[in-house]
Design a protein around this motif. Structure first.
Motif, mmCIF file in Angstrom:
data_model
loop_
_atom_site.group_PDB
_atom_site.id
_atom_site.type_symbol
_atom_site.label_atom_id
_atom_site.label_comp_id
_atom_site.label_asym_id
_atom_site.label_seq_id
_atom_site.Cartn_x
_atom_site.Cartn_y
_atom_site.Cartn_z
ATOM 1 N N MET A 170 11.804 1.489 18.612
ATOM 2 C CA MET A 170 11.352 2.797 19.077
ATOM 3 C C MET A 170 10.224 3.332 18.194
ATOM 4 N N GLN A 171 10.418 3.238 16.881
ATOM 5 C CA GLN A 171 9.409 3.792 15.983
ATOM 6 C C GLN A 171 8.125 2.987 16.008
ATOM 7 N N LEU A 172 8.254 1.680 16.146
ATOM 8 C CA LEU A 172 7.046 0.860 16.238
ATOM 9 C C LEU A 172 6.279 1.200 17.509
ATOM 10 N N LEU A 182 0.842 -1.205 0.000
ATOM 11 C CA LEU A 182 0.000 0.000 0.000
ATOM 12 C C LEU A 182 0.877 1.255 0.000
ATOM 13 N N ILE A 183 1.926 1.225 0.810
ATOM 14 C CA ILE A 183 2.838 2.370 0.856
ATOM 15 C C ILE A 183 3.519 2.552 -0.496
ATOM 16 N N ASP A 184 3.822 1.441 -1.170
ATOM 17 C CA ASP A 184 4.482 1.502 -2.478
ATOM 18 C C ASP A 184 3.548 1.996 -3.570
ATOM 19 N N GLY A 185 2.279 2.184 -3.252
ATOM 20 C CA GLY A 185 1.379 2.763 -4.248
ATOM 21 C C GLY A 185 0.413 1.782 -4.888
ATOM 22 N N CYS A 186 0.443 0.501 -4.478
ATOM 23 C CA CYS A 186 -0.525 -0.435 -5.022
ATOM 24 C C CYS A 186 -1.916 -0.077 -4.501
ATOM 25 N N ARG A 187 -2.905 -0.139 -5.375
ATOM 26 C CA ARG A 187 -4.250 0.294 -5.004
ATOM 27 C C ARG A 187 -5.314 -0.769 -5.238
ATOM 28 N N LEU A 226 3.837 4.354 8.718
ATOM 29 C CA LEU A 226 4.674 3.170 8.896
ATOM 30 C C LEU A 226 5.818 3.114 7.884
ATOM 31 N N GLU A 227 5.862 4.058 6.975
ATOM 32 C CA GLU A 227 6.909 3.990 5.959
ATOM 33 C C GLU A 227 8.311 3.900 6.554
ATOM 34 N N PRO A 228 8.683 4.762 7.506
ATOM 35 C CA PRO A 228 10.043 4.612 8.074
ATOM 36 C C PRO A 228 10.267 3.261 8.733
ATOM 37 N N VAL A 229 9.251 2.737 9.391
ATOM 38 C CA VAL A 229 9.386 1.425 10.026
ATOM 39 C C VAL A 229 9.655 0.359 8.978
#
Lengths: 242, 242
Positions: free
Chosen positions: B92-94, A30-35, A87-90
């Motif tokens: 930490m981020q989670l 989802l973050i990668d843009g799949c819809r 959640l992207e950074p995670v």
DNA sequence: CGGTATCCCCCGCGATACTG
DNA sequence: CAGTATCGCGGGGGATACCG
């Protein structure tokens, strides 16, 4: 609530949702843009449709995605909410950690459908000729003797095919799949593997020269692997034998 | 390999290990400095000892921790490797994400043993009197009517007790547990809850005045919660009724 | 205290079939 | 194409007992 940890610890509450099998991979798509459903599914080929459906419902309930009917087409689209996008950074850091420290690849991890999807998202279409270009791959070292797949770029729109697309190939790549994936992941140099003949190219000289530029490789290829070789698994084996 | 995802995606390889139930919580304890088996276990009171043992073995096999016999005492210590310590930003981020977006607490999430452990790690012993100080808690709103627990600081060494420690209490705290935990987590102001009488203190005026300084609250208390209230769960319920 | 061994239940999830 | 319904098994993990 079935799989709750019985503590209010924020990490536990987060993992109750995100630690469920497949969930974070769906989030990543989802973050990668799949819809669309099948678009997400293409990036998770070993997941059953019913389970993907269940996970998307769960993510909706948790407020990480919204399902809405498509305006002009059949079906729906799944949109990540800000809770999901946060959640992207995670996801990035977990993936980078995986590149550095996760276990070595085994033959069972080499799903050609996943590799095809993965390559289709990392093709430098700007560097490719206008019109249609067909790249063919033939991998050996798999259970079914060898496996072919195709990437088709048509003016920036990339399609992946597991069956012959009906067009003639402009350039073809033949290699042992594990070796190719090691190069794709940045554990080996793609150009050196080609020069050494471990990855063989066929096609016009121009296309053979250009192909290494088209294949961008894994987005994490530049993250150095730190995990030591296979000695550790051996010692774990030994421990289990007493 | 049993639970493998069948793809070489680094995120999948990472989640194969870290997504297993309890694993990331154990990692978190190791990162927090817990070294002995029961020390780790105290921070994960709802985990069975056999499962903790299994997870520690698994983490060893994966190269995230090392078990070694104690020099002068019985038993062993478990040391995090650099592969484990590199997970600190992820954890930490989670946890921060959980504070912002994870589901609301339910009564079943209020394990007194976990709260006691959690408070024992966030006590400002430097601000406390020298010698021994005993803080008593009496929580209501739980299934067993009420629940008492004690924190004992002795010159910077903090012990948690679920049974009467044998010392007299210097100050005691009485509150509805959910309400107290909401204050502890930063969703409410501890001082306002005390002023409003929702959290009641008993003891000498000096100790009652000092206690709010001793309780540091959750390390994530300052991370603002973004998740909307309970409407979302309601809409999920509705969807399931058709 | 510091774990390990065993038993057994439950449910997660893979496979398959089916529907609008 | 875009999902949903159902069924059956396998093993994850909780409970309990045990051991050094």
């Amino acid at each position: 609530m079935a799989k709750a940890y019985g503590q209010y610890c924020p990490l536990a509450l987060a993992m109750e949702l995100l630690g469920e099998r497949w969930t974070l991979l769906v989030v990543s798509r989802l973050i990668d843009g799949c819809r669309r459903f099948n678009e997400i599914h293409r990036g998770l080929p070993r997941m059953s449709a019913s389970l993907l459906s269940a996970r998307l419902t769960r993510l909706q309930d948790a407020g990480l995605c919204e399902k809405r009917p498509m305006a002009e087409q059949a079906g729906h689209e799944y949109l990540p909410t800000s809770a999901c996008l946060e959640l992207e950074p995670v996801v990035m850091q977990l993936a980078a950690w995986g590149q550095r420290w996760a276990r070595d690849m085994e033959p069972e991890d080499l799903d050609p459908a996943f590799l095809a999807w993965s390559m289709s998202t990392r093709l430098d279409t700007a560097a490719m000729p206008s019109g249609r270009t067909v790249i063919e791959f033939e991998f050996s070292g798999l259970s079914r003797e060898y496996r072919r797949l195709w990437l088709v770029n048509h003016d920036g729109v990339v399609d992946m095919c597991l069956k012959h697309p009906g067009f003639e190939s402009d350039v073809s790549v033949k290699a042992d799949m594990q070796r190719f994936v090691e190069a794709w992941r940045g554990f080996r140099s793609m150009r050196e593997e080609i020069a050494a003949g471990h990855i063989r190219l066929e096609g016009s000289p121009a296309n053979r020269r250009a192909l290494p530029k088209w294949l961008l490789g894994s987005a994490l290829a530049s993250v150095p692997r730190l995990r030591p070789g296979a000695e550790r698994e051996v010692s774990a084996q030994l421990r289990r034998w007493h």
